[in-house]
Structure formats: C-alpha cells, structure tokens
Design a protein around this motif. Structure first.
Motif, short mmCIF file in Angstrom:
data_model
loop_
_atom_site.label_atom_id
_atom_site.label_comp_id
_atom_site.label_asym_id
_atom_site.label_seq_id
_atom_site.Cartn_x
_atom_site.Cartn_y
_atom_site.Cartn_z
N ALA A 269 15.09 18.32 -85.13
CA ALA A 269 14.45 19.53 -86.00
C ALA A 269 15.60 20.36 -86.96
N ASN A 270 15.16 20.76 -87.88
CA ASN A 270 15.87 21.88 -88.74
C ASN A 270 15.42 23.20 -88.25
N VAL A 271 14.12 23.21 -88.26
CA VAL A 271 13.24 24.38 -87.66
C VAL A 271 12.20 24.15 -86.56
N ILE A 272 11.88 25.01 -85.73
CA ILE A 272 10.79 25.01 -84.89
C ILE A 272 9.73 26.02 -85.12
N VAL A 273 8.53 25.70 -85.08
CA VAL A 273 7.38 26.75 -85.19
C VAL A 273 6.59 26.44 -83.91
N ASN A 274 6.79 27.57 -83.26
CA ASN A 274 5.60 27.19 -81.95
C ASN A 274 4.22 27.82 -82.59
N THR A 275 3.33 26.68 -82.29
CA THR A 275 2.05 27.01 -82.87
C THR A 275 1.12 27.27 -81.87
N VAL A 276 1.43 27.64 -80.71
CA VAL A 276 0.57 28.12 -79.46
C VAL A 276 0.04 29.80 -80.08
N GLY A 277 -1.35 29.75 -80.00
CA GLY A 277 -1.98 31.04 -80.47
C GLY A 277 -2.05 31.20 -82.17
N LEU A 278 -1.59 30.07 -82.57
CA LEU A 278 -2.06 30.24 -83.99
C LEU A 278 -2.86 29.40 -84.48
N ASN A 279 -3.60 29.55 -85.61
CA ASN A 279 -4.52 28.72 -86.14
C ASN A 279 -3.87 27.81 -87.41
N VAL A 280 -4.72 27.17 -87.86
CA VAL A 280 -4.00 26.20 -89.11
C VAL A 280 -3.30 27.01 -90.09
N TYR A 281 -4.31 28.00 -90.43
CA TYR A 281 -3.76 28.98 -91.62
C TYR A 281 -2.69 29.54 -91.33
N GLN A 282 -2.48 30.15 -90.07
CA GLN A 282 -1.22 30.86 -89.84
C GLN A 282 -0.03 30.04 -89.87
N ILE A 283 -0.21 28.70 -89.21
CA ILE A 283 0.81 27.69 -89.14
C ILE A 283 1.45 27.41 -90.28
N SER A 284 0.10 27.32 -91.41
CA SER A 284 0.61 26.79 -92.67
C SER A 284 1.41 27.78 -93.55
N ASN A 285 0.97 29.05 -93.18
CA ASN A 285 1.57 30.01 -93.79
C ASN A 285 3.23 30.35 -93.27
N GLU A 286 3.32 30.15 -92.08
CA GLU A 286 4.73 30.22 -91.52
C GLU A 286 5.52 28.93 -92.02
N VAL A 287 5.07 27.98 -92.06
CA VAL A 287 5.81 26.78 -92.54
C VAL A 287 6.07 27.00 -94.04
N PHE A 288 5.18 27.53 -94.84
CA PHE A 288 5.52 27.98 -96.20
C PHE A 288 6.67 28.86 -96.34
N ARG A 289 6.45 29.75 -95.37
CA ARG A 289 7.51 31.12 -95.43
C ARG A 289 8.94 30.30 -95.28
N ILE A 290 8.92 29.53 -94.41
CA ILE A 290 10.24 28.67 -93.81
C ILE A 290 10.67 27.91 -95.09
N LEU A 291 9.84 27.14 -95.84
CA LEU A 291 10.30 26.35 -96.92
C LEU A 291 10.74 27.22 -98.07
N ARG A 292 10.28 28.25 -98.36
CA ARG A 292 10.69 29.37 -99.35
C ARG A 292 12.22 29.68 -98.81
N GLU A 293 12.09 30.35 -97.40
CA GLU A 293 13.34 30.93 -97.27
C GLU A 293 14.71 29.80 -97.34
#
Ligand code: S3P
Length: 181
Positions: free
Chosen positions: A150-174
C-alpha cells in the motif's frame, strides 16, 4: 451524461486492495458516479473474460487456476489511468504486488473479519469466505501483504461507503493523483 457532474481524472492507475467486504467495488462505483473517474472491477472483468462466475472457476479448476487468471487480468488492466478494484487475494502473488506498486498508486481499505462478514450479504459468491474463524486467520495472514503493497491505508471500520469514498477522494487529491478534467 449529467453536465453538472464534476469530472475528475487520474494521473496514474489507482488500485483498491483489501479483504473481501472492505468495500473495494462499492467505493470504485461510488467514485465513478460522484466524480466521473473511470473504473474497472477486476473480478467482473475476469468473469466476463472467462464467461464463468468466480465461484464456478474455483469449483471447476481450483484456486491456483483462478490466481493465474487473476494475474493475467491484472496485467491486461494496467495500461490505463483508472480506478481498479481488485479481488481480495490479489496480493498473494509477489508479481501482482510488484506490478501494482510499479505501475500505480495503491490504496488499502482495511477491515476486520467481523465487519466484513456483516457487509457481505451473499457469501455463496465468495468461495474463500467460509466462516468467521477462517476469515480471521486469512486476514491475519494477508495483512502484512496488504500493508507492504500500500501507498496509503484507510481503516474502513465504522465508516459507510460514502465516508470511505470521500476519504479516498481526499487522499487522491492530496497526493495529486486526482485532477480535474
Ligand atoms: C478472493 C476475493 C474475491 C475474489 C475471489 C477470491 C480472496 O474478491 O477475487 O473470491 O481470495 O480474497 P472480493 O475481495 O472482491 O470479494
């Protein structure tokens, strides 16, 4: 196409990796719908290419034959800058781990066996998700492989698909991987 939909593109292929139930396919679909990223689901690509469901390939030819096909598909999908949701076992083969790292940006969606089990409705499509105990063992075995790929890790526990997607999007922009068309 909806003109109002923001259109985003990727500067490199982005691989979503992680255990079954981590949300890889749902997140890729969501990022496609919301931001217009091109995406391909590697398992669906493989099923279409073979004209058989994954469960059928496992039943008829066994896991090693499936892994051969999975590696061949990964190579075929490497050429374009798009989101690629992978199968949970793609990290088992060193050649796949190397190809993803060399060729793209790898996002590991992490999950526990218990949360994965609660997310997977139809377990009959997952020949390697049998019971909780074996899922826990399988995750434990794979975590080092996911982490080292992995280049980055997103812990998905406690998150729904919208929240996970937003976090991935934020990382891709960052990381300047996502860019406006
Ligand atoms: C597998 C995961 C599945 C699929 C196959 C094997 C695995 O993909 O590739 O059943 O070994 O973890 P998903 O992670 O999309 O369920």
């Amino acid at each position: 196409m909806d003109d109002k939909k923001p259109q985003w593109t990727l500067r490199r292929p982005v691989y979503l990796i992680g255990f079954m139930g981590a949300g890889k396919s749902s997140v890729a679909r969501r990022l496609n719908r919301k931001f217009g990223f091109d995406y391909v689901d590697a398992d669906s690509y493989l099923e279409e290419r073979e004209g058989r469901a994954i469960a059928q390939i496992f039943a008829e030819d066994g896991e090693e034959a499936f892994r051969d096909l999975e590696s061949a598909c990964l190579k075929e999908l490497a050429g374009q800058n798009r989101l690629i949701s992978t199968g949970g076992g793609v990290v088992k083969r060193p050649e796949n781990r190397q190809a993803m790292k060399e060729n793209g940006f790898v996002v590991y969606l992490s999950v526990t066996a218990d949360v994965a089990a609660s997310r997977i409705r139809d377990k009959s499509t997952r020949p390697l998700f049998n019971d909780l105990e074996s899922a826990r063992a399988r995750i434990a075995e794979r975590v080092p492989l996911y982490e080292s790929s992995a280049n980055v890790i997103v812990n998905t526990v406690g998150l729904n698909v919208y929240q996970i997607s937003n976090e991935v999007f934020r990382i891709l922009r960052e990381h300047a991987i996502a860019a406006r068309v």
